[in-house]
Scaffold this active site. Sequence first.
Site, PDB file in Angstrom:
ATOM      1  N   ASP A  73       0.818  -1.087   0.000  1.00 46.97           N
ATOM      2  CA  ASP A  73       0.000   0.000   0.000  1.00 46.97           C
ATOM      3  C   ASP A  73       0.865   1.150   0.000  1.00 46.97           C
ATOM      4  OD1 ASP A  73      -1.554  -2.025  -0.473  1.00 46.97           O
ATOM      5  OD2 ASP A  73      -2.831  -1.344   0.952  1.00 46.97           O
ATOM      6  N   THR A  74       0.986   1.904  -0.178  1.00 50.66           N
ATOM      7  CA  THR A  74       1.879   2.823  -0.879  1.00 50.66           C
ATOM      8  C   THR A  74       1.214   4.186  -1.096  1.00 50.66           C
ATOM      9  OG1 THR A  74       2.803   0.926  -2.028  1.00 50.66           O
ATOM     10  CG2 THR A  74       3.167   3.068  -3.035  1.00 50.66           C
TER      11      THR A  74
END
Length: 532
Positions: free
Chosen positions: A353-354
């Site tokens: 997730d970034t």
Amino acid sequence: MADRPAGNPLLTRSVVHAPNGMVASSQPLASMAGLQILQQGGNAFDAAIAAAAVLAVVEPMQTGLGGDMFALLYNQKNKKVEALNGSGRAPFKSSREYYLSRGYTKMPLTGILSLTTPGTVDGWAEILEKHGTMTFAEVLQPAIEYAERGFPVSEIIAAQWKRSESLLKQNKEASECYLIEGKAPREGEVFKIPQLADTLIAIAEGGRDAFYKGKIAREIAAYVEKQGGLLSYEDLASHSSTWVKAITTNYKGYDVYQLPPNGQGVVTLSMLNMLENFDLANIKHNSSEYIHLLTEVKKLAYADRDCFIADPDFAPVPVEKMLCKEYASSRSQQIDELFPMQSAGAGFELVGDTVYLSVVDKDRNVISFINSLFTPFGSGIVAGETGVVLQNRAVGFSLEESHLNTLKPGKRTLHTIIPALVMKDEKPYFSFGVMGGDMQPQGQVQVLLNHLEYGMNVQEAGESPRFRHFEHGIALESEISSQTKLELMEKGHTLISGLDCFGGYQGILIEPKTNMLQGGSDPRKDGCAIGY
């Protein structure tokens, strides 16, 4: 839904237009922090670090000082695309034999043995030193204030935080730092992270050495050792980012840039090369024919990724072959227009997730920037009193001895986070990204085709319904028609449900004729594009 009086009636918002500078990120407070830096005289690179630091505070499940970063930069002073690999390496004490001797058959997803060296802070420092005009003290100030004084948690972030409660409860320091009496903060609740504020203040005062060689590094190392982990002070003190040569392909007159391996950016370029062999002008957008084609192309490109992408310092990576137009043409001939392939193998054999954000400033310096902990809250480990969530990138290694991506001390793992930059006539045109693990190459291709092939503006291109292929099936967003779903099943595809798995887009386009900025931001995230 409201009836929009102009433009696409299905869009949630308009394109953001601005003449001077623009920031697009997944959280408004971060976008605003970057914009304030631009208005104070900083350039795009200063603003990107300010926004990234705020995201580390206000979106802590996705990014942080304990993660990694990559960036593509275009500086008008040298007029070239530069690429920074800010990913960390496996601890020097780690080895596949160590994990096998403890009963592991694959790398653990979370916990103290899922750690790699954090690369984020060093990457930030490299960008500031080479291209910035401001100091750490200046660009970190907004993040410090939000960590010290608190910030109201936004809607989507609150929901993602809630889903990570059980992971955070497994670590005393994580629970104390990122939960309130064992619960994630609710939407609108003011949340403070004083431990992280202290760490940011130390970096503001002492630069990268404060994090990698000073008190913070020693506290991280001592904590990990006490918990039975492998990350050491030596790993932190010896870490460095790497300036690398960007890789590129031309898609119908547009030069698309990515970082080379150990990242998966070559997959985006490979997919585009294969798609050039098909007449998309005669294929309806998001039809069963379209989704089938992109899914089959994705299978072939990802099969090559899984076989060939690794740390080039440890294994040969055939990037030139993977980017060869002739190879893409022959590869695309494996696609059956009617039936899905059951499995895809590599196209050749080897010998031997970034959070995402983009910034463009008044001088049209451009940065395409991505920062990540990998999965939500990474390893689930907060290092002592630092407030730093440590990433779980080690899960990307293999424990198979013959695998190119097998775990070795000091090695960088196959990395998912990839920023993108499109050039037109040797000038920056479109800086964008689609965060979300394996979704990133297929998401980037969908967004780019939306714009280049189907004429969508910078907001429509990112907002249009997306699809994602997994090994066990295709997930489709709800706006994709029932007819398309039925036709896909008739072709033999398995359809699966998906929630919060279609990535998060941000993008800034520089209109060639007027030189004005156009920004788009994904409604799948809390963020916004904002300019002045």
